[in-house]
Design an enzyme around this catalytic site. Sequence first.
Site, PDB file in Angstrom:
ATOM      1  N   ASP A 141       3.613  -5.604  10.190  1.00 36.24           N
ATOM      2  CA  ASP A 141       2.935  -4.709  10.876  1.00 36.24           C
ATOM      3  C   ASP A 141       2.565  -3.378  10.116  1.00 36.24           C
ATOM      4  OD1 ASP A 141       2.650  -6.633  12.668  1.00 36.24           O
ATOM      5  OD2 ASP A 141       4.508  -5.818  13.652  1.00 36.24           O
ATOM      6  N   ASP A 175       6.444  -6.323   4.258  1.00 35.70           N
ATOM      7  CA  ASP A 175       6.604  -6.098   5.897  1.00 35.70           C
ATOM      8  C   ASP A 175       5.310  -6.513   6.417  1.00 35.70           C
ATOM      9  OD1 ASP A 175       7.194  -4.351   8.144  1.00 35.70           O
ATOM     10  OD2 ASP A 175       5.444  -3.245   7.445  1.00 35.70           O
TER      11      ASP A 175
HETATM   12 MG   LIG Z   1       5.524  -1.913   9.287  1.00 33.49          MG
END
Ligand SMILES: [Mg+2]
Length: 189
Positions: free
Chosen positions: A12, A10
């Site tokens: 962010d 992932d």
């Molecule tokens: Mg995230």
Amino acid sequence: MGGRPYVLVDRDGTLLQDSGFTHRIAEYAPLPGAIEGLRLLQETGFGIALVTNQSGIGRGYFSEEDFERFQAHFIEDFAAHGVRIEATYFCPHRPDAGCACRKPATGLLERAQRELDIDLERSWVVGDSPEDMELARRAGCRGVYVLTGSGASRREVLEASVPVVEGFLDAARHIVDASARCSSAREPQ
Ligand SMILES: [Mg+2]
Ligand SMILES: [Zn+2]
């Protein structure tokens, strides 16, 4: 089948500071241990790819060009530090669009699997959202949950079996250790 093990990461809140629909280069800020952790995984033989929900595009907060520009800056900066991110898979849709690619749906991972020839059983998803862990479960990978980003605040809804670590470098160490245990179990010396 076959293929290579990957860590599907992932963006962010996991590798980069999550400032909320991050898309301006001024907001670009790698989290502590992100680069070091990716380097460790790479040296261990994992491929690295990003899998990210970017509903800010579908909501009209920023354009796909903004996303690509930010992404190019990020990939280049990590490359300058010896990290090769092989591909970025992103969902641009709104949460209510009912698409097949917004995590925890497996659309992006299925595409990545085909394009990169990923061995999903030996691969991992790392993220700061319970949806990342659900993605891992649905795709037949293993997951590691980090407490950076939204991780700390949403920890309660995680399944008890999911490994939880402070940040990305700990996630990388967990993956390397667990994978070493698996391969020595398969190939006794
Ligand atoms: Mg995230
Ligand atoms: Zn989508």
